[in-house]
Design a protein around this motif. Structure first.
Motif, short mmCIF file in Angstrom:
data_model
loop_
_atom_site.label_atom_id
_atom_site.label_comp_id
_atom_site.label_asym_id
_atom_site.label_seq_id
_atom_site.Cartn_x
_atom_site.Cartn_y
_atom_site.Cartn_z
N MET A 1 0.84 -1.22 0.02
CA MET A 1 -0.02 0.11 0.10
C MET A 1 0.93 1.24 0.07
N PRO B 1 3.47 3.88 -1.30
CA PRO B 1 3.76 4.33 -2.60
C PRO B 1 5.39 4.40 -2.61
N GLY B 2 5.82 3.96 -3.37
CA GLY B 2 7.45 3.93 -3.56
C GLY B 2 7.97 5.48 -3.35
N ILE C 1 9.81 -3.36 -18.98
CA ILE C 1 9.19 -1.97 -19.42
C ILE C 1 9.65 -1.00 -18.17
N ASN D 1 11.91 2.16 -18.02
CA ASN D 1 11.64 3.44 -18.16
C ASN D 1 11.59 4.38 -16.91
N ILE E 1 2.02 -8.85 -22.57
CA ILE E 1 1.99 -7.55 -21.75
C ILE E 1 0.48 -7.41 -21.68
N ILE E 2 -0.31 -7.33 -22.74
CA ILE E 2 -1.73 -6.90 -22.53
C ILE E 2 -2.62 -8.05 -21.37
N VAL F 1 -1.46 -7.04 -17.98
CA VAL F 1 -1.88 -5.88 -17.44
C VAL F 1 -3.64 -6.03 -17.07
N ALA F 2 -4.23 -6.87 -17.98
CA ALA F 2 -5.73 -7.03 -17.84
C ALA F 2 -5.71 -7.83 -16.56
N THR G 1 -3.86 -8.19 -14.02
CA THR G 1 -3.13 -7.53 -12.75
C THR G 1 -3.62 -6.31 -12.43
N GLY G 2 -3.94 -5.44 -13.44
CA GLY G 2 -4.34 -4.13 -13.28
C GLY G 2 -3.26 -3.23 -12.35
N ILE G 3 -2.07 -3.64 -12.97
CA ILE G 3 -1.01 -2.70 -12.39
C ILE G 3 -0.58 -1.76 -13.46
N LYS G 4 0.06 -0.64 -12.85
CA LYS G 4 0.50 0.22 -13.90
C LYS G 4 1.97 0.30 -13.87
N GLY G 5 2.57 0.36 -14.74
CA GLY G 5 3.97 0.42 -14.91
C GLY G 5 4.74 1.57 -14.23
#
Ligand SMILES: Nc1ncnc2c1ncn2[C@@H]1O[C@H](COP(=O)(O)OP(=O)(O)OP(=O)(O)O)[C@@H](O)[C@H]1O
Ligand SMILES: [Mg+2]
Lengths: 297, 360, 274
Positions: free
Chosen positions: C115, C117-118, C202, C206, C263-264, C267-268, C270-274
């Motif tokens: 929970m 944030p980084g 990814i 980035n 990749i898709i 994401v679908a 796990t619903g995590i954002k890179g």
């Protein structure tokens, strides 16, 4: 079936966990505690890592710092600007893509492209698009008789510029999640509605929207949380400044400034702590309400 | 190599799944573990394999005490109920896997795996993945994989239960053939009595973790050592009648029928009499049991009748030549040696019954 | 029918319009990167350069050591991905297939920290890394990132689906625990591992803020950090800036085109954002 835990299996279990646990304790768990403590450092000597005094001074200080208030306000505006538009657009596109059209996969790929790209790089590309004299955006606006806008230099337009780019960057992610949500809605509902003669719009408002509500909720929370963490975009879009006249100063940017530019570790940690509280609240909302949604479904 | 179990016990939380089992499985023998669901068959097998470690007791392979030895070191082959083939490996690689773990050179491993595949007749399927095989084919792969490392013991846990009836029949003969060809000691778990009786040298019948009887299949059927064994085997099930001691013999409850014994003093107050349906024959000549036929149905060649005597119903398989009708009265009798007596209280067989004369 | 065809047509039109908007920045980036300085400033804009100026890429690499940045990014990305996969495999195995005292607590604590944030970890981690003497080193860029609670969680779910009987079979076949993990679980979990690995690649490629603060010297900059510094170095030479941006963006676009299925779906799911 797993065998019952024994001392031997415990030793083995921790041996397997050791590499991950070591890293996570040093770089994840310890810093959480440390960060919490740091926000109460009132007098800290970084070079010798000595804390001379603890206290609430930092909390008082940052809430009296107009920059921090600006950062909070800007971050709020950013979230309010990005989240609703992004959700509206991505849901619309997902619904269109879900129509069993031939090129759905192709479109999905294109919409998703920005997701895999470096924020820094695309921000630089966008800063070129936003260029007031030679930028693509002003050129297009010119077609509609709109005078060139100094997107990145006018404090009134810095935030919109940031918002537009962030929507573009995050759209694909939301579309994917919405598509997954849409695919979970059973065909039978639509067939039943069609038999009842419901129009496409009626089907959308009466079936899709309610059944998609858990997904909408999930996407909203994720977007809000991510919105509060915005930094890379600002840094790269405004070339290492928080926008003209602090107009794009966000909370994380504020942390970065205090920490990396001014070496005010205590203040930076306190700001980070405030950020954590904000995000924590939304996480809790998601856990509590989200769980109810899951049951409801 | 003989396998010896000595007071083997396995306790899970509050259930004793295997209770003080002591027995010996001889070299080259195929032994079936038979019993109702939850009686501890799989647990016994898991103990033999070393995948579970017993709460107490010992296991010997030959002279070696292997009780504490881990599964991977026991040199056993095992076939699981759902075969547990590695889904990501081809048939050939599946069979080679145990050899790879033993660091057998690849070429030799390949040869041995192919040989084994021929033995179980799947030589033409080597490149398929398990997902592309039928149940019977998967089972053969599982057997080949279990045998390829030349184990001392082969353990099979209900390997046929996922197959259809025809294939089951075929495969159990196949297993028997392979077992005898390789000459391996095998333990075969099943809850199908027909399977157990047809395939094995010896059957161990279990209930609640305890071995009820171990003997050759026919003997178990002909001479059940207790009421449970008698009732577990046979289809339609054996008739068990409760009889109370009377002055000069035993009498069927609420009925005039009685069996007369001499020398009653040592016998219990109440006994259970067991007669298998097929051991009855219809007779008018002073039958032991007479009653009204309440149901008739044809099963294959035979006719199954249900006869009411007082409160008791008897099932009998009789020759269709007798023109029987529902509602009619009929007399049934059985041969002396086919009538089993059990102590009502303990369920144990009463061996030395001196039979008296028939009821007049 | 006519109405159906019409609505299909409108759908395509809307989607195509949106797709063009999505692609435009990339097209514009590549187009600019191949222009001569005079064409860059041309109004109305030139879409296809009259002469493709490939040397812009070379010039950019001369102004700033993009080759070096590129190598750094590759080293950091590969090592942290391998590292994360290894720690994840081991930890996920412990959490899914071994029962041990304290498992529940350890797992709950780890989940709880997800929970946070980084950004909150940034400052103390900076202090830790500088105490370890790792500032401006590959260690600082890689080691803090070779374990991820999220990946462990994901792989653990996947490992749960491997039936216990398979581990029994493997034991009987002579596998130790570790061999079972390596020869059976890992190959079985390949799709999950590929997804985890790709998302990591990814994210790692980035990453910006952390590499920005722990590197000082040019030799250790990763591509995003180098690119960000380049905006100052290149001044207003947009063709060079776009060439540099293309160098950062293109590898991920190529990777995405090759592996988009993983990749898709990742994401679908796990619903995590890179
Ligand atoms: N791992 C375990 N933990 C707790 N109880 C167990 C465990 N394994 C088996 N049992 C219990 O031990 C008893 C014997 O189980 P076992 O699996 O040996 O039965 P079985 O004879 O193989 O039955 P089935 O024919 O249904 O396979 C059962 O009561 C079962 O619930
Ligand atoms: Mg069983």
């Amino acid at each position: 079936m797993l065998e019952k835990p024994t001392w031997k299996s415990t030793l083995k279990g921790f041996l397997y966990l050791l590499p991950a646990l070591l890293i996570l304790i040093i770089f994840n768990i310890y810093p959480i505690i440390r960060s919490f403590l740091m926000s109460f450092y009132t007098d800290y000597d970084y070079f010798n890592d000595i804390v001379h005094e603890y206290g609430f001074d930092n909390f008082i200080a940052i809430f009296q710092d107009p920059n921090f208030i600006t950062a909070l306000k800007n971050t709020g505006i950013f979230v309010l600007g990005v989240v609703p538009i992004s959700i509206f657009l991505s849901m619309g596109i997902a619904v269109l893509l879900n129509n069993k059209i031939k090129l759905a996969g192709f479109f999905r790929t294109i919409y998703f492209l920005p997701f895999v790209t470096s924020v820094v790089a695309v921000s630089i590309v966008w800063s070129w698009i936003y260029h007031s004299d030679y930028g693509l955006l002003n050129y297009f606006l010119g077609w509609f008789g709109i005078d060139p806008i100094a997107w990145l230099n006018d404090p009134n337009y810095a935030m919109p510029a940031l918002i537009i780019m962030s929507i573009w960057k995050g759209l694909g992610f939301n579309i994917i999640i919405f598509l997954a949500g849409l695919q979970n809605i059973g065909e039978q509902y639509y067939l039943a509605a069609k038999v009842d003669g419901a129009s496409a719009w009626k089907r959308f408002t009466n079936i899709t929207l309610p059944l998609l509500s858990p997904t909408i909720f999930f996407v909203s929370i994720i977007s809000i949380i991510n919105g509060f963490k915005v930094f890379d975009e600002v840094f790269a879009l405004f070339n290492g400044r928080p926008g003209p006249a602090n107009s794009a100063l966000t909370v994380v940017y504020y942390i970065y400034q205090k920490f990396y530019e001014e070496w005010q570790f205590g203040l930076a940690s306190t700001a980070a702590f405030v950020l954590f509280i904000i995000i924590f609240i939304f996480t809790i909302i998601q856990l509590v309400i989200g769980r109810r949604f899951v049951h409801y479904n | 190599m003989d396998i010896r179990l000595n007071n083997l016990t396995m306790v899970f939380d509050d259930i004793t799944a295997v209770d003080q089992i002591t027995t010996t499985i001889k070299d080259g023998e195929l032994v079936s573990l038979l019993g109702p669901s939850g009686c501890g068959k799989s647990t016994t097998l898991m103990l033999l394999s070393g995948l579970y470690k017993p709460t107490s007791g010992q296991i010997f392979f030959g002279d070696q005490d292997v009780t504490k030895m881990d599964a991977e070191k026991r040199g056993i082959g095992m076939v699981f109920q759902n075969y547990a083939l590695y889904p990501h490996l081809s048939v050939l690689k599946n069979i080679m896997f145990p050899l790879k773990m033993k660091k057998v050179p690849k070429k030799e491993a390949m040869e041995r795996a192919k040989e084994m595949a021929e033995l179980v007749q799947i030589g033409h399927l080597l490149d398929r993945k398990p997902g592309q095989l039928s149940g019977g084919q998967q089972q053969r792969v599982a057997i080949a994989r279990a045998l390829v490392k030349k184990p001392n013991v082969l353990l099979l846990d209900e390997p046929l239960s996922n197959l259809d009836a025809r294939l089951r029949l075929e495969m159990r003969e196949e297993i028997r053939r392979i077992q005898q060809e390789v000459g391996i000691t095998a333990v075969f778990v099943t809850h199908d009595q027909e399977e157990a009786l047809s395939i094995s040298d010896r059957v161990m019948l279990m209930k609640s973790g305890v071995i009820q009887q171990e003997s050759r299949p026919q003997e178990m059927y002909k001479r059940p050592e207790n009421e449970f064994v008698a009732s577990f085997l046979g289809n339609p099930p054996i008739n068990l009648l409760t009889m109370k001691k009377i002055e000069n013999g035993y009498q069927l409850e609420k009925s005039a029928h009685s069996l007369l014994f001499s020398n009653l003093a040592t016998y219990p107050k109440s006994i259970r009499v067991g007669i298998r349906p097929e051991d009855f024959f219809v007779t008018k000549d002073n039958p032991r049991f007479t009653g009204e036929i309440i149901h008739i149905e044809t099963i294959g060649r035979d006719t199954l009748i249900r006869m009411q005597i007082g409160d008791t119903t008897i099932r009998a398989l009789v020759d269709p030549v007798h023109q029987l009708k529902v509602g009619a009265t009929c007399g049934l009798d059985g041969k002396e040696e086919n009538i089993h007596f059990f102590d009502s209280a303990s369920g144990q067989r009463i061996e030395t019954v001196e039979r008296g004369e028939k009821h007049a | 029918m006519v109405k159906d065809a019409l609505s299909k047509g409108i759908i395509y039109l809307l989607l195509a319009f949106g797709a063009i908007l999505m692609l435009l920045p990339f097209v514009w980036m590549i187009s600019t990167s191949l222009k001569s300085p005079s064409e860059v400033m041309a109004m109305p804009p030139v879409w296809i350069p009259s002469e493709w100026q490939w040397e812009n890429y070379q010039t950019a690499s001369e102004v700033a050591p993009f080759g070096r940045y590129f190598i750094n990014s590759i080293i950091v990305t590969i090592l942290s991905t391998i590292g994360e996969l290894l720690t994840t495999i081991l930890a996920a195995y412990a959490f899914s297939k071994i029962n041990f005292y304290g498992k529940g607590i350890v797992f709950a604590v780890l989940l709880g920290t997800m929970m946070v944030p980084g950004e909150v970890l940034l400052i103390p981690n900076f202090v830790t890394v500088s105490n370890l003497g790792w500032l401006d080193s590959y260690e600082a860029l890689i080691i803090p990132w070779i374990a991820s609670i999220f990946s462990i969680f994901l792989l653990r779910q996947y490992f749960f689906s491997v039936p216990t009987e398979l581990s029994y079979a493997a034991k009987v076949d002579g596998c130790s625990d570790f061999k079972f993990l390596w020869y059976v679980m890992v190959p079985l979990a390949k799709p999950a591992l590929i997804t985890i690995g790709l998302l990591k690649v990814i994210g790692s490629w980035n990453a910006f803020l952390w590499p920005l603060i722990v590197t000082n010297s040019q030799e250790l900059r990763t591509l995003p950090v180098g690119l960000s510094a380049f905006t100052t170095e290149a001044g207003i030479k947009y063709e060079l800036l776009m060439a540099a941006s293309t160098m950062v963006i293109l590898p991920m676009l190529i990777l995405f085109f090759i592996m988009q299925k993983y990749i898709i779906s990742g994401v679908a799911r796990t619903g995590i954002k890179g």
